[in-house]
Design a protein around this motif. Structure first.
Motif, PDB file in Angstrom:
ATOM      1  N   LEU A  97      64.970  36.603  25.464  1.00 22.03           N
ATOM      2  CA  LEU A  97      63.988  35.626  24.986  1.00 22.03           C
ATOM      3  C   LEU A  97      64.625  34.623  24.027  1.00 22.03           C
ATOM      4  N   VAL A  98      65.512  35.111  23.164  1.00 22.06           N
ATOM      5  CA  VAL A  98      66.198  34.230  22.217  1.00 22.06           C
ATOM      6  C   VAL A  98      67.066  33.217  22.961  1.00 22.06           C
ATOM      7  N   ARG A  99      67.770  33.678  23.954  1.00 32.48           N
ATOM      8  CA  ARG A  99      68.679  32.792  24.679  1.00 32.48           C
ATOM      9  C   ARG A  99      67.908  31.768  25.516  1.00 32.48           C
ATOM     10  N   MET A 141      73.497  36.960  18.878  1.00 30.34           N
ATOM     11  CA  MET A 141      72.156  36.567  19.298  1.00 30.34           C
ATOM     12  C   MET A 141      71.494  35.717  18.221  1.00 30.34           C
ATOM     13  N   VAL A 142      72.215  34.756  17.661  1.00 29.92           N
ATOM     14  CA  VAL A 142      71.657  33.918  16.607  1.00 29.92           C
ATOM     15  C   VAL A 142      70.766  32.845  17.227  1.00 29.92           C
ATOM     16  N   PRO A 143      69.469  32.877  16.941  1.00 26.74           N
ATOM     17  CA  PRO A 143      68.563  31.886  17.513  1.00 26.74           C
ATOM     18  C   PRO A 143      68.842  30.492  16.964  1.00 26.74           C
ATOM     19  N   PRO A 144      68.488  29.462  17.709  1.00 29.80           N
ATOM     20  CA  PRO A 144      68.737  28.097  17.260  1.00 29.80           C
ATOM     21  C   PRO A 144      67.697  27.646  16.237  1.00 29.80           C
ATOM     22  N   PRO A 145      68.057  26.731  15.332  1.00 31.92           N
ATOM     23  CA  PRO A 145      67.040  26.168  14.438  1.00 31.92           C
ATOM     24  C   PRO A 145      66.068  25.314  15.227  1.00 31.92           C
ATOM     25  N   ILE A 146      64.795  25.443  14.941  1.00 39.86           N
ATOM     26  CA  ILE A 146      63.773  24.683  15.656  1.00 39.86           C
ATOM     27  C   ILE A 146      63.100  23.749  14.655  1.00 39.86           C
ATOM     28  N   HIS A 147      63.445  22.489  14.665  1.00 38.25           N
ATOM     29  CA  HIS A 147      62.900  21.529  13.711  1.00 38.25           C
ATOM     30  C   HIS A 147      61.637  20.906  14.293  1.00 38.25           C
TER      31      HIS A 147
END
Length: 253
Positions: A97-99, A141-147
């Motif tokens: 889900l993260v990817r 598995m570091v999720p991306p920042p969502i601005h």
């Protein structure tokens, strides 16, 4: 038979490991992909679900790292379908889900990315709804920042977190289905799998997607994803055309 299965499992994991070395140490993506495909075939032959899930995940990750986002999305869709047939709390699901969220972010669908992170957070992440960055328990598995803005992000995140496991898989698969028509044109010469024929047979018997999903204990999103793949393989655009084509090919008994 048990001995043979054990041998296949061992060979499958060793094959995976060799592929991993080609990827991480030599940056030879093609060789790595070949090894991952071989391990997937071995695991499928003996229906070893854990190995199947792992190989599919690696194939998706390597496509994503190469920048092939549509192909990666398709691979993640296959992984989700495999996970849906696995144990309820399979540890790979949050990572997938993260990817997929990172792909959604990359193509500018920030609300979708936030919802997917919320769904992953339900069981994996320790973070607050109003944060714009998440750090997972696994460094890879570091999720991306969502601005997206704090309020909009929090609302989307909460909606994702409220999803059940089945709902989160269905939601993630909807995105995969949107990519399917662009990603699988070369699948036309590939045979339908047993599962795809089973779904097509139920459709031919008059069942709709929801009824097929209930019969097979899958989500509606998964059935829609399968139908996209079936249409591409048969080079058709509708259920009726798929049924006619399948009968011509004598795929339906």
């Amino acid at each position: 038979h048990a001995h043979q299965a054990g041998d296949h499992i061992t060979i499958g994991w060793v094959t995976n490991y060799i592929g991993w070395n080609y990827w991480q140490e030599d940056y030879n993506f093609e060789q790595a992909t070949n090894y991952f495909e071989n391990s997937l075939s071995l695991f499928r032959e003996i229906r070893f679900q854990v190995g199947i899930n792992h190989a599919l995940m690696l194939l998706a990750q390597i496509e994503q790292e190469r920048g092939n986002l549509m192909q990666a999305q398709m691979r993640y869709g296959q992984t989700l379908m495999s996970l849906e047939n696995s144990t309820p709390n399979h540890p790979y699901l949050p990572g997938v889900l993260v990817r997929i969220a990172s792909i959604a972010r990359a193509v500018g669908d920030l609300e979708r990315a936030a919802k997917l992170l919320g769904a992953a957070n339900r069981s994996t992440f320790d973070a607050k709804p109003n944060s714009v960055e998440y750090v997972s328990h696994h460094k890879n598995m570091v999720p991306p920042p969502i601005h997206l803005g704090e309020d909009a992000f929090g609302e989307a995140w909460a909606a994702g977190k409220a999803m059940t496991r089945k709902q989160s898989i269905a939601y993630a698969l909807e995105g995969s289905a949107m990519f399917a028509e662009n990603v699988v044109p070369h699948a036309a010469d590939q045979p339908l799998t047993e599962r795809e024929i089973e779904i097509l047979r139920l459709i031919a018997n008059g069942l709709n997607s929801r009824e097929v999903a209930e019969r097979l204990f899958l989500s509606v999103g998964t059935i829609r994803w399968y139908l996209k793949i079936i249409y591409n393989k048969l080079n058709v655009h509708s259920r009726s055309e798929a049924i006619v084509r399948a009968k011509e090919l004598k795929l339906l008994a």
